[in-house]
Motif scaffolding. Structure first.
Motif, PDB file in Angstrom:
ATOM      1  N   HIS A  56       2.380   8.327  -2.835  1.00 12.91           N
ATOM      2  CA  HIS A  56       3.382   7.265  -3.013  1.00 12.91           C
ATOM      3  C   HIS A  56       4.303   7.106  -1.808  1.00 12.91           C
ATOM      4  CE1 HIS A  56       2.918   8.141  -7.605  1.00 12.91           C
ATOM      5  NE2 HIS A  56       1.847   7.550  -7.092  1.00 12.91           N
ATOM      6  N   GLY A  57       3.796   7.477  -0.619  1.00 12.26           N
ATOM      7  CA  GLY A  57       4.581   7.274   0.589  1.00 12.26           C
ATOM      8  C   GLY A  57       4.859   5.798   0.823  1.00 12.26           C
ATOM      9  N   VAL A  58       6.113   5.472   1.094  1.00  8.34           N
ATOM     10  CA  VAL A  58       6.525   4.078   1.295  1.00  8.34           C
ATOM     11  C   VAL A  58       6.381   3.731   2.778  1.00  8.34           C
ATOM     12  CG1 VAL A  58       8.392   2.406   1.077  1.00  8.34           C
ATOM     13  CG2 VAL A  58       8.152   4.231  -0.627  1.00  8.34           C
ATOM     14  N   GLY A  71      13.053   7.429  -3.916  1.00  9.17           N
ATOM     15  CA  GLY A  71      12.666   7.295  -5.313  1.00  9.17           C
ATOM     16  C   GLY A  71      11.176   7.187  -5.548  1.00  9.17           C
ATOM     17  N   TRP A  72      10.383   7.265  -4.481  1.00  4.00           N
ATOM     18  CA  TRP A  72       8.929   7.127  -4.604  1.00  4.00           C
ATOM     19  C   TRP A  72       8.152   8.245  -3.899  1.00  4.00           C
ATOM     20  CZ3 TRP A  72       6.112   4.350  -7.827  1.00  4.00           C
ATOM     21  CH2 TRP A  72       6.688   3.225  -8.433  1.00  4.00           C
ATOM     22  N   SER A  99      -2.831  13.912  15.810  1.00  2.37           N
ATOM     23  CA  SER A  99      -3.110  15.039  14.901  1.00  2.37           C
ATOM     24  C   SER A  99      -2.506  14.863  13.517  1.00  2.37           C
ATOM     25  CB  SER A  99      -2.696  16.402  15.476  1.00  2.37           C
ATOM     26  OG  SER A  99      -1.319  16.665  15.304  1.00  2.37           O
ATOM     27  N   ASP A 100      -1.787  13.749  13.257  1.00  2.52           N
ATOM     28  CA  ASP A 100      -1.343  13.465  11.886  1.00  2.52           C
ATOM     29  C   ASP A 100      -2.566  13.225  10.999  1.00  2.52           C
ATOM     30  OD1 ASP A 100       1.359  13.578  12.456  1.00  2.52           O
ATOM     31  OD2 ASP A 100       1.659  11.404  12.487  1.00  2.52           O
ATOM     32  N   ILE A 101      -2.402  13.521   9.710  1.00  2.77           N
ATOM     33  CA  ILE A 101      -3.345  13.051   8.703  1.00  2.77           C
ATOM     34  C   ILE A 101      -2.577  12.114   7.774  1.00  2.77           C
ATOM     35  CG2 ILE A 101      -4.867  15.049   8.829  1.00  2.77           C
ATOM     36  CD1 ILE A 101      -3.563  16.110   6.240  1.00  2.77           C
ATOM     37  N   VAL A 102      -3.260  11.077   7.309  1.00  2.00           N
ATOM     38  CA  VAL A 102      -2.574  10.092   6.470  1.00  2.00           C
ATOM     39  C   VAL A 102      -3.504   9.618   5.354  1.00  2.00           C
ATOM     40  CG1 VAL A 102      -3.154   8.249   8.110  1.00  2.00           C
ATOM     41  CG2 VAL A 102      -1.347   7.861   6.433  1.00  2.00           C
ATOM     42  N   ASN A 103      -2.972   9.581   4.144  1.00  2.00           N
ATOM     43  CA  ASN A 103      -3.681   8.980   3.024  1.00  2.00           C
ATOM     44  C   ASN A 103      -3.214   7.543   2.874  1.00  2.00           C
ATOM     45  OD1 ASN A 103      -3.476   8.188  -0.102  1.00  2.00           O
ATOM     46  ND2 ASN A 103      -5.260   9.506   0.189  1.00  2.00           N
ATOM     47  N   ILE A 104      -4.157   6.622   2.802  1.00  2.00           N
ATOM     48  CA  ILE A 104      -3.836   5.225   2.512  1.00  2.00           C
ATOM     49  C   ILE A 104      -4.422   4.895   1.152  1.00  2.00           C
ATOM     50  CG2 ILE A 104      -4.080   2.822   3.229  1.00  2.00           C
ATOM     51  CD1 ILE A 104      -4.170   3.743   6.099  1.00  2.00           C
ATOM     52  N   ASP A 105      -3.552   4.459   0.253  1.00  2.00           N
ATOM     53  CA  ASP A 105      -3.911   4.194  -1.144  1.00  2.00           C
ATOM     54  C   ASP A 105      -3.770   2.700  -1.390  1.00  2.00           C
ATOM     55  OD1 ASP A 105      -4.284   4.204  -3.896  1.00  2.00           O
ATOM     56  OD2 ASP A 105      -2.961   5.915  -4.239  1.00  2.00           O
ATOM     57  N   VAL A 106      -4.868   2.080  -1.827  1.00  2.00           N
ATOM     58  CA  VAL A 106      -4.939   0.629  -1.995  1.00  2.00           C
ATOM     59  C   VAL A 106      -5.326   0.303  -3.432  1.00  2.00           C
ATOM     60  CG1 VAL A 106      -6.272  -1.426  -1.387  1.00  2.00           C
ATOM     61  CG2 VAL A 106      -5.510   0.142   0.411  1.00  2.00           C
ATOM     62  N   THR A 107      -4.596  -0.602  -4.049  1.00  2.00           N
ATOM     63  CA  THR A 107      -5.006  -1.149  -5.346  1.00  2.00           C
ATOM     64  C   THR A 107      -4.883  -2.667  -5.272  1.00  2.00           C
ATOM     65  OG1 THR A 107      -4.093   0.795  -6.451  1.00  2.00           O
ATOM     66  CG2 THR A 107      -4.698  -1.073  -7.841  1.00  2.00           C
ATOM     67  N   ILE A 147       0.858  -1.184   0.000  1.00  3.33           N
ATOM     68  CA  ILE A 147       0.000   0.000   0.000  1.00  3.33           C
ATOM     69  C   ILE A 147       0.894   1.233   0.000  1.00  3.33           C
ATOM     70  CG2 ILE A 147      -1.887  -1.139   1.229  1.00  3.33           C
ATOM     71  CD1 ILE A 147      -0.991   0.392   3.774  1.00  3.33           C
ATOM     72  N   CYS A 148       0.313   2.389  -0.237  1.00  7.42           N
ATOM     73  CA  CYS A 148       1.003   3.665  -0.062  1.00  7.42           C
ATOM     74  C   CYS A 148       0.432   4.358   1.171  1.00  7.42           C
ATOM     75  CB  CYS A 148       0.824   4.574  -1.273  1.00  7.42           C
ATOM     76  SG  CYS A 148       1.477   3.920  -2.819  1.00  7.42           S
ATOM     77  N   THR A 149       1.323   4.915   1.998  1.00  4.81           N
ATOM     78  CA  THR A 149       0.911   5.667   3.189  1.00  4.81           C
ATOM     79  C   THR A 149       1.585   7.032   3.142  1.00  4.81           C
ATOM     80  OG1 THR A 149       2.716   4.615   4.430  1.00  4.81           O
ATOM     81  CG2 THR A 149       0.509   3.654   4.651  1.00  4.81           C
ATOM     82  N   SER A 150       0.802   8.080   2.937  1.00  2.86           N
ATOM     83  CA  SER A 150       1.349   9.428   2.764  1.00  2.86           C
ATOM     84  C   SER A 150       0.868  10.304   3.918  1.00  2.86           C
ATOM     85  CB  SER A 150       0.918  10.004   1.416  1.00  2.86           C
ATOM     86  OG  SER A 150       1.339   9.136   0.367  1.00  2.86           O
TER      87      SER A 150
END
Length: 262
Positions: free
Chosen positions: A84-86, A224-225, A95-103, A74-77
């Motif tokens: 594209h966070g690795v 690189g990502w 108080s963090d915000i995080v995007n989780i991208d799943v394919t 997954i990507c965690t930004s």
């Protein structure tokens, strides 16, 4: 390359893949809390995809031209990370915000979506950015219908973001999707109404605006990502996979825990 509309059978397979991708986000939601590492979130998602769903995590070892293979499932930004966070040793903090991208890949078809998550209580500024970005995505999606243009999608997103003082990342865009992770067309999140490709029923693509609280400029980290904002301002992203229907659009990445439209 031309954009080839999907058949009804292909669309049904994409509905299944899309629902499964969204269900990974449902599954991981309770685990997004202070003290957990992004690597742990990755491991939980990987196990759920492979062992529970029987899906393939599409990002794992994905290597487009010029890139080394992506090392995680997954990507965690987080915060000022745009996309594209690795996943790794980073510990999420209150108080963090995080995007989780799943394919996921199921029976040869891809389902692709992402959501924003709050770690504890977000700041007022962070919540506003996340909310406006969600609205941007939906304003773009609501432009989708046969005969509309891709520029209509981008223009709606850009206008809403800029009206609220935010900027649109231009180097990354939505994309066609199906048997391949990234197909034509490219779906820009900025543009002019009436410009670009005319939409036809059966087309499938992602709408995934990346909106920055500060300036639009970005840079790539040494891995690189991972992409971050140059000015260290917060960034947010939401993503759905959509299909053009004879009368409008259908969102393919829906599940019980998906946030309803605004």
């Amino acid at each position: 390359m031309p954009v080839v509309p999907k058949s009804s059978e292909e669309l049904e397979r994409m509905r299944i893949a899309g629902r499964l991708a969204s269900e990974v986000l449902d599954f991981i939601a309770p685990h997004v809390k202070a003290g957990v590492t992004t690597g742990r979130l990755n491991d939980l998602c990987h196990e759920y995809m492979v062992k529970v769903q029987g899906t393939v995590p599409a990002p794992l070892n994905y290597a487009p031209p010029g890139y080394k293979p992506f090392p995680k499932s997954i990507c965690t930004s987080v915060n000022h990370q745009v996309c594209h966070g690795v996943p790794g040793e980073r510990v999420l903090r209150a108080s963090d915000i995080v995007n989780i991208d799943v394919t996921v890949i199921k029976d040869g078809y891809h389902g692709d979506c992402s959501r924003m998550f709050y770690v504890g209580e977000p700041t007022i500024q962070a919540k506003r950015l996340v909310d406006i970005t969600f609205e941007c995505m939906w304003l773009g999606i609501r432009q989708v219908r046969p005969g509309a243009r891709l520029g209509d999608v981008g223009a709606a997103i850009q206008a809403h973001a800029e009206k609220h003082g935010y900027s649109v990342v231009r180097e990354f865009c939505g994309h066609g999707i199906g048997r391949r992770f990234h197909e034509e067309p490219q779906v820009l999140h900025y543009g002019k109404p009436g410009a670009g490709l005319a939409l036809e029923a059966g087309m499938t693509f992602t709408v995934e605006p990346m909106i920055n609280a500060g300036k639009a400029a970005i840079r790539e980290l040494a891995d690189g990502w991972t992409i971050v904002t140059k000015d260290h301002s917060l960034s947010a992203q939401w993503e759905h996979t959509v299909a053009v229907t004879p009368s409008g659009f259908e969102v393919l990445t829906v599940s019980a825990g998906a946030q309803p439209p605004p």
